[in-house]
Design a protein around this motif. Structure first.
Motif, mmCIF file in Angstrom:
data_model
loop_
_atom_site.group_PDB
_atom_site.id
_atom_site.type_symbol
_atom_site.label_atom_id
_atom_site.label_comp_id
_atom_site.label_asym_id
_atom_site.label_seq_id
_atom_site.Cartn_x
_atom_site.Cartn_y
_atom_site.Cartn_z
ATOM 1 N N ALA A 76 0.837 -1.207 0.000
ATOM 2 C CA ALA A 76 0.000 0.000 0.000
ATOM 3 C C ALA A 76 0.866 1.248 0.000
ATOM 4 C CB ALA A 76 -0.922 -0.013 1.213
ATOM 5 N N LYS A 77 1.944 1.240 0.758
ATOM 6 C CA LYS A 77 2.841 2.400 0.807
ATOM 7 C C LYS A 77 3.450 2.665 -0.565
ATOM 8 C CE LYS A 77 5.334 5.533 3.093
ATOM 9 N NZ LYS A 77 6.053 5.194 4.339
ATOM 10 N N ARG A 78 3.907 1.627 -1.239
ATOM 11 C CA ARG A 78 4.491 1.809 -2.571
ATOM 12 C C ARG A 78 3.456 2.346 -3.558
ATOM 13 N NH1 ARG A 78 7.136 -3.109 -1.201
ATOM 14 N NH2 ARG A 78 5.679 -4.344 -2.453
ATOM 15 N N GLN A 79 2.229 1.843 -3.451
ATOM 16 C CA GLN A 79 1.172 2.312 -4.346
ATOM 17 C C GLN A 79 0.866 3.800 -4.128
ATOM 18 O OE1 GLN A 79 -1.931 -0.505 -3.373
ATOM 19 N NE2 GLN A 79 -1.389 -1.890 -5.049
ATOM 20 N N LEU A 80 0.875 4.219 -2.866
ATOM 21 C CA LEU A 80 0.634 5.634 -2.576
ATOM 22 C C LEU A 80 1.747 6.511 -3.141
ATOM 23 C CD1 LEU A 80 -0.692 6.099 1.080
ATOM 24 C CD2 LEU A 80 -1.944 6.113 -1.061
ATOM 25 N N LEU A 81 2.983 6.106 -2.908
ATOM 26 C CA LEU A 81 4.112 6.894 -3.401
ATOM 27 C C LEU A 81 4.051 7.049 -4.913
ATOM 28 C CD1 LEU A 81 6.984 5.364 -1.207
ATOM 29 C CD2 LEU A 81 5.857 7.578 -0.890
ATOM 30 N N GLN A 82 3.669 5.978 -5.588
ATOM 31 C CA GLN A 82 3.607 6.004 -7.043
ATOM 32 C C GLN A 82 2.413 6.820 -7.535
ATOM 33 O OE1 GLN A 82 3.356 2.127 -8.814
ATOM 34 N NE2 GLN A 82 3.543 2.878 -10.909
ATOM 35 N N LYS A 83 1.248 6.581 -6.957
ATOM 36 C CA LYS A 83 0.034 7.236 -7.453
ATOM 37 C C LYS A 83 0.097 8.745 -7.310
ATOM 38 C CE LYS A 83 -4.966 7.496 -7.153
ATOM 39 N NZ LYS A 83 -6.212 6.842 -6.729
ATOM 40 N N TYR A 84 0.560 9.207 -6.133
ATOM 41 C CA TYR A 84 0.548 10.641 -5.867
ATOM 42 C C TYR A 84 1.914 11.288 -6.124
ATOM 43 C CZ TYR A 84 -4.025 9.691 -3.894
ATOM 44 O OH TYR A 84 -5.339 9.300 -3.722
ATOM 45 N N LYS A 85 2.836 10.501 -6.687
ATOM 46 C CA LYS A 85 4.163 11.015 -7.063
ATOM 47 C C LYS A 85 4.836 11.688 -5.870
ATOM 48 C CE LYS A 85 3.017 11.604 -11.971
ATOM 49 N NZ LYS A 85 1.765 10.812 -11.872
ATOM 50 N N LEU A 86 4.904 10.957 -4.772
ATOM 51 C CA LEU A 86 5.501 11.463 -3.544
ATOM 52 C C LEU A 86 6.942 11.011 -3.421
ATOM 53 C CD1 LEU A 86 2.559 10.527 -1.120
ATOM 54 C CD2 LEU A 86 2.892 12.690 -2.336
ATOM 55 N N ASP A 87 7.779 11.835 -2.777
ATOM 56 C CA ASP A 87 9.122 11.364 -2.467
ATOM 57 C C ASP A 87 9.030 10.398 -1.288
ATOM 58 O OD1 ASP A 87 8.616 13.080 -0.384
ATOM 59 O OD2 ASP A 87 9.996 14.630 -1.063
ATOM 60 N N ILE A 96 -5.004 4.008 1.009
ATOM 61 C CA ILE A 96 -4.480 5.225 1.632
ATOM 62 C C ILE A 96 -4.380 5.081 3.151
ATOM 63 C CG2 ILE A 96 -6.560 6.605 2.087
ATOM 64 C CD1 ILE A 96 -5.207 8.918 0.619
ATOM 65 N N LEU A 97 -5.292 4.321 3.754
ATOM 66 C CA LEU A 97 -5.225 4.083 5.196
ATOM 67 C C LEU A 97 -4.030 3.200 5.553
ATOM 68 C CD1 LEU A 97 -9.014 3.531 5.993
ATOM 69 C CD2 LEU A 97 -7.577 5.331 6.968
ATOM 70 N N GLN A 98 -3.810 2.135 4.782
ATOM 71 C CA GLN A 98 -2.715 1.223 5.090
ATOM 72 C C GLN A 98 -1.355 1.791 4.695
ATOM 73 O OE1 GLN A 98 -2.877 -2.983 4.523
ATOM 74 N NE2 GLN A 98 -5.078 -2.990 4.171
ATOM 75 N N GLY A 99 -1.324 2.642 3.680
ATOM 76 C CA GLY A 99 -0.044 3.155 3.201
ATOM 77 C C GLY A 99 0.485 4.333 3.980
ATOM 78 N N SER A 100 -0.316 4.886 4.878
ATOM 79 C CA SER A 100 0.106 6.054 5.654
ATOM 80 C C SER A 100 0.776 5.626 6.954
ATOM 81 C CB SER A 100 -1.101 6.947 5.949
ATOM 82 O OG SER A 100 -1.697 7.407 4.752
ATOM 83 N N ASP A 101 1.657 6.475 7.445
ATOM 84 C CA ASP A 101 2.372 6.178 8.686
ATOM 85 C C ASP A 101 1.593 6.612 9.920
ATOM 86 O OD1 ASP A 101 5.128 5.221 7.682
ATOM 87 O OD2 ASP A 101 4.807 7.064 6.553
ATOM 88 N N LEU A 102 0.876 7.725 9.815
ATOM 89 C CA LEU A 102 0.084 8.241 10.926
ATOM 90 C C LEU A 102 -1.218 8.817 10.391
ATOM 91 C CD1 LEU A 102 2.558 10.254 13.221
ATOM 92 C CD2 LEU A 102 1.176 8.291 13.921
ATOM 93 N N PHE A 103 -2.273 8.654 11.165
ATOM 94 C CA PHE A 103 -3.568 9.256 10.859
ATOM 95 C C PHE A 103 -3.784 10.398 11.834
ATOM 96 C CE2 PHE A 103 -8.053 9.893 11.468
ATOM 97 C CZ PHE A 103 -8.619 9.729 10.208
ATOM 98 N N LEU A 104 -4.176 11.563 11.326
ATOM 99 C CA LEU A 104 -4.301 12.768 12.155
ATOM 100 C C LEU A 104 -5.714 13.326 12.102
ATOM 101 C CD1 LEU A 104 -1.082 14.586 10.841
ATOM 102 C CD2 LEU A 104 -1.232 12.931 12.712
ATOM 103 N N LEU A 105 -6.276 13.641 13.271
ATOM 104 C CA LEU A 105 -7.589 14.297 13.315
ATOM 105 C C LEU A 105 -7.629 15.237 14.525
ATOM 106 C CD1 LEU A 105 -10.386 14.612 12.046
ATOM 107 C CD2 LEU A 105 -11.187 12.757 13.521
#
Length: 396
Positions: A194-205, A282-291
């Motif tokens: 999931a993390k790799r998919q997020l980095l690729q989809k949103y073009k994140l470093d 997006i939930l699994q690929g994130s390191d922290l959830f903030l609210l």
């Protein structure tokens, strides 16, 4: 026993309330309950394209959509409601309303009182001090004219957190309270993919990913998170913030403009509304959830992050907080920017702590927020209320 669930809208853009109403009804249906939903065709900024004034199968559930006549914020007046009550309400043995200060649940609770049908009310956080302070005079009048009598004569008030119970007791409402949290589905875990998919989809470093996922509304305090990111950026701690959700177009534009003013557009990505498999990723690929919300009677998105094994950082005003603290599944921090910056900065430098709290998060979700367990307990409550009401009628 026929059970009617009443909620003003099933718009997917409302997020948690819609998901809860559908999943709660499905979970009850799975264990044999005869459940129907009454709602409107409100789709937030548009109307849902569904047949009206007749029961249909919607998401696997028998549902009747009434036409929204007037949209006055959440009030959602529907002229067809009185006729529906006359023709159908007495078919049901028990009614469960969701939300306050809105035409459909308020007038259905009132009609149930007049028809001697037992009903439960779930306030959805509308009786917190913060919520009552919004449009305070209008809500005070509304309560005086009708909502207080609905609450006082309900069979039970369904509270989803200990904080909600306290808020209602503080209003001197004597009605019995049912403390029963909401549930979440447990996804299969594959966080590295999931993390790799997020980095690729949103073009994140390849930097830590912080996630805000909720309806975009001022009470959620997204601006506060943007300020946090700016300060972290100044400390040379590079992170990616994903802001997932939608809201009023003018507010979305305000958040975009504020991000530009802070000079952090390269660190913040607005994903828009997401759901289904994309939300799971997006939930699994994130390191922290903030609210950092001003007020949440439960916080279903927080529970979904826990189910994805993502630890959370929330304010004490998010009333799922006692369970987070009990299971050590995240951090509960007052909305002090210095404390938030310190907590996030130190946490991201210790991956082992993130892993430990992620495991605790998953355990909390699977233990406490299990839909099958919640549905079984709720059906037992329904049955007891129905049986008690039936005995009273026999003894009249």
């Amino acid at each position: 026993m026929k059970i009617l669930q009443v909620i003003p809208s099933l718009s997917p853009y409302l997020g948690g309330p819609t998901r809860v109403a559908l999943q709660l009804s499905k979970s009850l249906q799975v264990i044999g309950a005869d459940v129907e939903i009454l709602t409107t065709d409100d789709g937030t900024n548009q109307r849902l394209e569904v047949p009206l004034n007749q029961p249909i199968r919607f998401k696997g559930l028998k549902t009747t959509f009434l036409p929204r006549t007037v949209q006055a914020k959440e009030f959602l007046y529907t002229h067809a409601l009185s006729k529906w009550h006359r023709n159908h309400l007495k078919q049901f043995h028990l009614i469960h309303t969701h939300y306050l200060f809105s035409h459909l649940p308020t007038w259905t609770a009132r009609a149930a009182r007049h028809s001697n049908i037992p009903y439960l009310m779930r306030p959805l956080g509308q009786l917190t001090p913060w919520a009552l302070s919004q449009s305070a005079q209008r809500k005070k009048l509304y309560r005086y004219l009708i909502e207080n009598r609905n609450l006082e004569q309900a069979a039970m008030i369904h509270c989803t957190s200990p904080g909600e119970v306290s808020d209602i007791k503080a209003l001197n409402i004597q009605t019995p309270k049912l403390l029963l949290p909401l549930g979440v589905e447990l996804p299969s875990l594959n966080r590295p993919i999931a993390k790799r998919q997020l980095l690729q989809k949103y073009k994140l470093d390849n930097q830590p990913i912080l996630l805000f996922l909720s309806r975009l509304h001022p009470k959620k305090r997204v601006e506060f998170l943007l300020d946090v990111v700016q300060h972290l950026n100044k400390q040379a701690l590079k992170i990616n913030l994903l802001v997932a959700g939608s809201g009023e177009p003018s507010y979305e534009q305000h958040l975009q403009e504020y991000t530009n003013v802070l000079g952090i557009s390269d660190r913040v990505t607005f994903t828009g509304f997401i759901d289904g498999a994309e939300k799971n990723t997006i939930l699994q690929g994130s390191d922290l959830f903030l609210l950092p919300s001003y007020s949440e009677n439960f916080g279903i998105a927080v529970a979904e992050a826990l189910a994805a094994a993502t630890p959370v950082v929330i304010t004490p005003n998010v009333q799922i907080a006692p369970w987070i603290a009990e299971y050590n599944a995240g951090w509960i921090i007052p909305t002090d920017i210095t404390q938030w910056i310190k907590t996030i900065s130190e946490t991201l430098q210790h991956p082992e702590i993130l892993l430990q709290r992620g495991q605790s998060s998953r355990k909390l979700a699977s233990t406490v927020f299990s839909w099958p367990v919640i549905a079984k307990e709720l059906l037992d409550v329904y049955t007891n209320i129905h049986q008690t009401h039936t005995k009273k009628l026999i003894n009249l």
